[in-house]
Design a protein around this motif. Structure first.
Motif, short mmCIF file in Angstrom:
data_model
loop_
_atom_site.label_atom_id
_atom_site.label_comp_id
_atom_site.label_asym_id
_atom_site.label_seq_id
_atom_site.Cartn_x
_atom_site.Cartn_y
_atom_site.Cartn_z
N GLU A 233 0.83 -1.20 0.00
CA GLU A 233 0.00 0.00 0.00
C GLU A 233 0.86 1.25 0.00
O GLU A 233 0.55 2.23 -0.70
CB GLU A 233 -0.92 -0.02 1.22
N MET A 234 1.93 1.24 0.78
CA MET A 234 2.82 2.40 0.84
C MET A 234 3.51 2.63 -0.50
O MET A 234 3.65 3.78 -0.95
CB MET A 234 3.86 2.21 1.94
N GLU A 235 3.93 1.58 -1.16
CA GLU A 235 4.57 1.72 -2.47
C GLU A 235 3.57 2.25 -3.50
O GLU A 235 3.92 3.05 -4.38
CB GLU A 235 5.14 0.37 -2.93
N ALA A 236 2.31 1.82 -3.39
CA ALA A 236 1.27 2.34 -4.29
C ALA A 236 1.04 3.83 -4.05
O ALA A 236 0.90 4.62 -5.01
CB ALA A 236 -0.03 1.57 -4.08
N ASN A 237 1.02 4.25 -2.79
CA ASN A 237 0.89 5.68 -2.46
C ASN A 237 2.08 6.47 -2.99
O ASN A 237 1.93 7.62 -3.43
CB ASN A 237 0.77 5.86 -0.95
N LYS A 238 3.24 5.84 -2.97
CA LYS A 238 4.44 6.48 -3.49
C LYS A 238 4.30 6.72 -5.01
O LYS A 238 4.63 7.81 -5.51
CB LYS A 238 5.64 5.59 -3.20
N LYS A 239 3.77 5.74 -5.73
CA LYS A 239 3.55 5.90 -7.17
C LYS A 239 2.53 7.01 -7.44
O LYS A 239 2.70 7.80 -8.37
CB LYS A 239 3.05 4.59 -7.76
N LEU A 240 1.48 7.04 -6.62
CA LEU A 240 0.47 8.09 -6.79
C LEU A 240 1.08 9.47 -6.58
O LEU A 240 0.74 10.43 -7.29
CB LEU A 240 -0.68 7.87 -5.81
N LEU A 241 1.97 9.59 -5.61
CA LEU A 241 2.63 10.88 -5.37
C LEU A 241 3.47 11.28 -6.57
O LEU A 241 3.51 12.45 -6.96
CB LEU A 241 3.51 10.80 -4.11
N TYR A 242 4.16 10.32 -7.18
CA TYR A 242 4.95 10.63 -8.37
C TYR A 242 4.05 11.06 -9.53
O TYR A 242 4.39 11.96 -10.30
CB TYR A 242 5.81 9.42 -8.77
N HIS A 243 2.90 10.40 -9.66
CA HIS A 243 1.95 10.82 -10.70
C HIS A 243 1.48 12.26 -10.46
O HIS A 243 1.35 13.05 -11.40
CB HIS A 243 0.74 9.89 -10.72
N TYR A 244 1.22 12.59 -9.19
CA TYR A 244 0.75 13.94 -8.87
C TYR A 244 1.86 14.97 -9.11
O TYR A 244 1.60 16.07 -9.62
CB TYR A 244 0.28 13.99 -7.42
N LEU A 245 3.09 14.62 -8.76
CA LEU A 245 4.21 15.53 -9.03
C LEU A 245 4.37 15.76 -10.53
O LEU A 245 4.64 16.89 -10.97
CB LEU A 245 5.50 14.94 -8.45
N SER A 246 4.19 14.71 -11.31
CA SER A 246 4.28 14.85 -12.78
C SER A 246 3.18 15.78 -13.29
O SER A 246 3.40 16.59 -14.20
CB SER A 246 4.15 13.48 -13.45
N PHE A 247 1.99 15.68 -12.69
CA PHE A 247 0.89 16.56 -13.08
C PHE A 247 1.20 18.01 -12.73
O PHE A 247 0.98 18.92 -13.55
CB PHE A 247 -0.39 16.11 -12.37
N LEU A 248 1.73 18.25 -11.53
CA LEU A 248 2.03 19.61 -11.10
C LEU A 248 3.10 20.25 -12.00
O LEU A 248 2.99 21.42 -12.37
CB LEU A 248 2.51 19.63 -9.65
N LEU A 249 4.13 19.47 -12.34
CA LEU A 249 5.26 20.02 -13.09
C LEU A 249 5.05 19.92 -14.61
O LEU A 249 5.87 20.45 -15.37
CB LEU A 249 6.55 19.29 -12.71
#
Length: 454
Positions: A233-249
């Motif tokens: 679950e934590m690794e999945a949350n980590k991937k989601l954070l990377y997706h969100y960072l990609s969206f922001l940038l």
């Protein structure tokens, strides 16, 4: 540095990070954010649109210059005679002077028969070139008020643009610290997983030697599976954070450089918040707009004065005899409404009431922002205390788990006791992560309240 240079350098920075395996640092990400984020770009375009509105409002002060070119052909008596006068080509014959003189010479002057040439002229071409300049000299303050209001609206859009940058910087920084917290929790869970794996091997050896039961091994394996599920679950949350960072940038981000600490300190004072808060600044701009709207409502009580100048030339051919047929007209006009059923009076009173209302709203907004500051500060202090308490509880939980693990090896505690203590250890890890995340969110909320001041 130009905008293109900043974007180019930021792109090179991302490329170099991916090439050498180094993560994207927070300062570099913040620079990319300002140049690439689509919401920031949209807010910047809104500001540019407001700047054009200001230029439009101020442009009316300079009046207008219009070119009119008429192309007309008519046999209407009034038009034909007017065309000839305008082009300075009228003659006595246009009044049917030849008919009158013929009757006069014959001794029978005719004053009642309509002159045929004057009333039934042939077709006449009319080409007129005209330049007209109109200038408002005094409008009772309307134009200056409209210009000031447009400037204030532009300033509000600028504040909106700055606020959008602050909002996105807040989201980016929070994502970085969320990633740091998450990675810290993953590291702790990996340590727990490693300990469980060691315990599993020990239990298997003890089971083979007859010092443990099958149920002990099953309990260890179940707890190991539970930890692995949490890690997934934590690794999945980590991937989601990377997706969100990609969206922001607006760029593909696969690795970042984590902050050195998962605790962003903040020394923002209430004075910083009240001086820099975007909503308060917008409220003050709104109050100034209301003040100018009072001036605007007073303008109908004053006279309106305008001036105009006109230059023209006309002929029965296009641009024919342009210099000989030129004409000039200058003038001014004053208009003053003296009575309209007290509409202007009531409109002025309404504008003054709205200004008083806005003044009250500004004061209310100031007190509301101060209240938000006190609330967030209180929450941060409370969460800091919870973090310190949970860190102590986690330290104690680690010690208790190790103690029970040793006691199990010495047959002084059951596997169920060990698993219970390890469950408490995992619970403390997850609770600590949650409370730290809440604390960081409140710290970033305080920065956002002060429009990015740290």
């Amino acid at each position: 540095m130009t905008a293109f240079s900043r974007v180019f350098s930021a792109t090179l920075l991302i490329g170099s990070c991916n090439l050498f395996g180094a993560g994207l640092s927070l300062p570099a990400a913040l620079e990319i954010l300002e140049n690439n984020n689509l919401e920031i770009k949209t807010a910047a375009l809104d500001l540019q649109s407001a700047q054009r509105d200001t230029s439009i409002a101020k442009g009316y002060n300079f009046g207008s210059l219009d070119l009119t070119q008429n192309f007309v052909r008519s046999n209407d008596a009034g038009n034909v005679f007017g065309f000839k006068l305008s082009s300075r080509e009228a003659n006595f014959g246009d009044f049917s002077a030849d008919e009158f003189m013929a009757n006069f010479m014959a001794g029978s002057p005719d004053y009642t028969t309509p002159p045929k040439r004057l009333n039934y002229p042939g077709y006449q071409n009319y080409y007129q070139s005209k330049l007209t300049y109109m200038l408002p000299i005094f409008t009772g303050g309307k134009l200056s008020a409209y210009g000031d209001i447009a400037e204030k609206m532009e300033q509000i859009k600028k504040l909106d643009s700055d606020h959008m940058k602050t909002e996105k910087r807040y989201e980016l920084r929070k994502s970085y610290y969320d990633m740091a917290l998450l990675q810290h929790s993953i590291d702790q869970m990996n340590t727990i997983h490693k300990n469980i794996s060691t315990l599993e091997r020990t239990t298997q050896m003890m089971l083979q030697e007859g010092y443990a039961k099958k149920v002990d091994l099953l309990e260890v394996e179940a707890k190991k599976a539970n930890v692995e599920r949490s890690l997934t679950e934590m690794e999945a949350n980590k991937k989601l954070l990377y997706h969100y960072l990609s969206f922001l940038l607006n760029e593909n981000v696969t690795e970042i450089e984590l902050p050195a600490s998962d605790y962003p300190a903040s020394l923002i004072s209430e004075e910083d918040v009240l001086s820099n808060n975007t909503d308060l600044k917008k409220a003050h701009e709104g109050l100034e707009i209301r003040d100018r709207m009072v001036d605007l409502a007073y303008a109908p009580f004053l006279p309106q004065i305008g001036a105009f100048a006109e230059a023209s030339s006309a002929d029965d051919t296009f641009l024919g005899n342009f210099n000989d047929h030129k004409a000039y007209t200058v003038g001014a006009k004053l208009s003053w409404n003296l009575f309209n059923g007290a509409v202007d009076k009531n409109a002025l009173e309404k504008a003054r009431i709205e200004k008083l209302k806005t003044t009250t709203e500004v004061e209310l907004a100031k007190k509301g922002i101060a209240l938000q500051y006190d609330k967030i500060r209180t929450e941060i202090d409370s969460l800091n205390s919870q973090v310190k308490s949970l860190e102590k509880e986690l330290e104690l939980s680690d010690t208790i788990y190790k103690n029970y693990e040793g006691r199990y090896h010495e047959h002084l505690a059951s596997m169920s006791d060990v698993i219970i203590k390890q469950s408490q250890q995992i619970e403390k890890v997850l609770n600590l992560q949650m409370v730290k995340n809440q604390r960081n969110e409140r710290i970033f909320a305080l920065e956002k309240l002060s429009n990015g001041v740290k």
